[in-house]
Scaffold this motif. Sequence first.
Motif, mmCIF file in Angstrom:
data_model
loop_
_atom_site.group_PDB
_atom_site.id
_atom_site.type_symbol
_atom_site.label_atom_id
_atom_site.label_comp_id
_atom_site.label_asym_id
_atom_site.label_seq_id
_atom_site.Cartn_x
_atom_site.Cartn_y
_atom_site.Cartn_z
ATOM 1 N N VAL A 14 12.354 17.705 17.322
ATOM 2 C CA VAL A 14 12.817 16.452 17.929
ATOM 3 C C VAL A 14 12.398 15.256 17.077
ATOM 4 O O VAL A 14 13.213 14.595 16.450
ATOM 5 N N LYS A 15 11.102 14.993 17.038
ATOM 6 C CA LYS A 15 10.580 13.858 16.269
ATOM 7 C C LYS A 15 10.397 14.259 14.819
ATOM 8 O O LYS A 15 9.818 15.300 14.515
ATOM 9 N N LYS A 16 10.871 13.409 13.909
ATOM 10 C CA LYS A 16 10.767 13.700 12.478
ATOM 11 C C LYS A 16 9.486 13.098 11.904
ATOM 12 O O LYS A 16 9.297 11.878 11.925
ATOM 13 N N ALA A 17 8.620 13.978 11.391
ATOM 14 C CA ALA A 17 7.396 13.511 10.747
ATOM 15 C C ALA A 17 7.714 12.833 9.414
ATOM 16 O O ALA A 17 7.033 11.898 8.989
ATOM 17 N N VAL A 18 8.746 13.329 8.745
ATOM 18 C CA VAL A 18 9.308 12.704 7.546
ATOM 19 C C VAL A 18 10.800 12.550 7.802
ATOM 20 O O VAL A 18 11.483 13.505 8.157
ATOM 21 N N ASN A 19 11.310 11.322 7.639
ATOM 22 C CA ASN A 19 12.665 11.012 8.083
ATOM 23 C C ASN A 19 13.508 10.430 6.943
ATOM 24 O O ASN A 19 13.376 9.266 6.582
ATOM 25 N N ASP A 20 14.341 11.291 6.339
ATOM 26 C CA ASP A 20 15.303 10.873 5.322
ATOM 27 C C ASP A 20 14.631 10.121 4.167
ATOM 28 O O ASP A 20 15.030 9.018 3.797
ATOM 29 N N VAL A 21 13.621 10.739 3.591
ATOM 30 C CA VAL A 21 12.851 10.113 2.510
ATOM 31 C C VAL A 21 13.458 10.456 1.153
ATOM 32 O O VAL A 21 13.745 11.617 0.854
ATOM 33 N N SER A 22 13.649 9.436 0.343
ATOM 34 C CA SER A 22 14.099 9.599 -1.044
ATOM 35 C C SER A 22 13.193 8.768 -1.954
ATOM 36 O O SER A 22 12.979 7.581 -1.709
ATOM 37 N N LEU A 23 12.662 9.428 -2.995
ATOM 38 C CA LEU A 23 11.806 8.755 -3.969
ATOM 39 C C LEU A 23 12.014 9.393 -5.329
ATOM 40 O O LEU A 23 12.358 10.575 -5.437
ATOM 41 N N LEU A 24 11.764 8.617 -6.369
ATOM 42 C CA LEU A 24 11.805 9.124 -7.740
ATOM 43 C C LEU A 24 10.482 8.785 -8.405
ATOM 44 O O LEU A 24 10.123 7.615 -8.534
ATOM 45 N N ILE A 25 9.752 9.835 -8.809
ATOM 46 C CA ILE A 25 8.495 9.659 -9.536
ATOM 47 C C ILE A 25 8.725 10.184 -10.943
ATOM 48 O O ILE A 25 9.052 11.369 -11.128
ATOM 49 N N GLN A 26 8.608 9.327 -11.927
ATOM 50 C CA GLN A 26 8.928 9.673 -13.305
ATOM 51 C C GLN A 26 7.680 10.021 -14.102
ATOM 52 O O GLN A 26 6.553 9.666 -13.727
ATOM 53 N N ALA A 27 7.878 10.726 -15.216
ATOM 54 C CA ALA A 27 6.773 11.023 -16.119
ATOM 55 C C ALA A 27 6.108 9.720 -16.548
ATOM 56 O O ALA A 27 6.787 8.755 -16.902
ATOM 57 N N GLY A 28 4.792 9.669 -16.481
ATOM 58 C CA GLY A 28 4.061 8.463 -16.836
ATOM 59 C C GLY A 28 3.781 7.526 -15.677
ATOM 60 O O GLY A 28 3.087 6.519 -15.849
ATOM 61 N N ASP A 29 4.289 7.852 -14.495
ATOM 62 C CA ASP A 29 4.026 7.033 -13.304
ATOM 63 C C ASP A 29 2.691 7.400 -12.663
ATOM 64 O O ASP A 29 2.332 8.577 -12.564
ATOM 65 N N ILE A 30 1.957 6.378 -12.232
ATOM 66 C CA ILE A 30 0.896 6.563 -11.240
ATOM 67 C C ILE A 30 1.439 5.927 -9.972
ATOM 68 O O ILE A 30 1.520 4.707 -9.856
ATOM 69 N N TYR A 31 1.869 6.758 -9.040
ATOM 70 C CA TYR A 31 2.621 6.306 -7.869
ATOM 71 C C TYR A 31 1.730 6.415 -6.629
ATOM 72 O O TYR A 31 1.345 7.504 -6.214
ATOM 73 N N GLY A 32 1.400 5.276 -6.041
ATOM 74 C CA GLY A 32 0.593 5.256 -4.827
ATOM 75 C C GLY A 32 1.450 5.417 -3.591
ATOM 76 O O GLY A 32 2.578 4.911 -3.534
#
Length: 237
Positions: A14-32
């Motif tokens: 029923v409830k979505k713990a993660v809801n339609d998430v889109s992200l791009l993490i590229q080589a060399g990124d420090i992504y918080g």
Amino acid sequence: MLIIDHVSKSYDGVKKAVNDVSLLIQAGDIYGFVGHNGAGKTTLLKSIAGIIDFEEGEIHVDGHSVKKEPLKVKEVIAYIPDNPDVYESLTGLQYLEFISDVFKIDLAERQRLINHYATLFEILDVLANPISSYSHGMKQKLVIISALVHKPKLLLLDEPFVGLDPKASFQLKEIFQDMVKKGTAIFFSTHVLEVVEKLCNKVAIIKQGKIVASGNTQEIIQNQSLEDIFMEIQKEV
């Protein structure tokens, strides 16, 4: 390096713990990755690592599907959970040797890296002791070393600075900076917003399972602090 494409995850249907998430993490990124408790950070990290399944969307790591090619993905990632669960009957060295065997690391190279990181994190003198005798912070250091010895292309961490002393935290930040210069991508969750602001070139904020802000850290905070932005978002209905 890491493509998260419209991913959703529900534990109860029923409830979505993660809801339609889109992200791009590229080589060399420090992504918080920041959000309040229960916002979906750990769920997404575990989905990327292949620890839990997700119902919708797709995740690719280094061109490989988490769903269709899980072993290929695991070959190039390292995941550090928020609680360092390890085989406490082993010694620290036995655990690191076990991880090195799993990733088929050359004997000379593993010895060099284990000695280097164990010296850096000041646990070299206790590697012969059983892990059951380690403090929480020592276990956290051991798990971090186990993640570094096989030189992952993608490093996933859930609250990596919890339990670390100030010197170890500083050393880990230095390691992060060195890794991304060599092309590693780092994606980690934390409640320490100052660390994200100073260390990360990119940041994503998640609220109730949805990404509400993401992109270049400086573009998001502009003339404010990340704490100010975060608190404003939390106030929004």
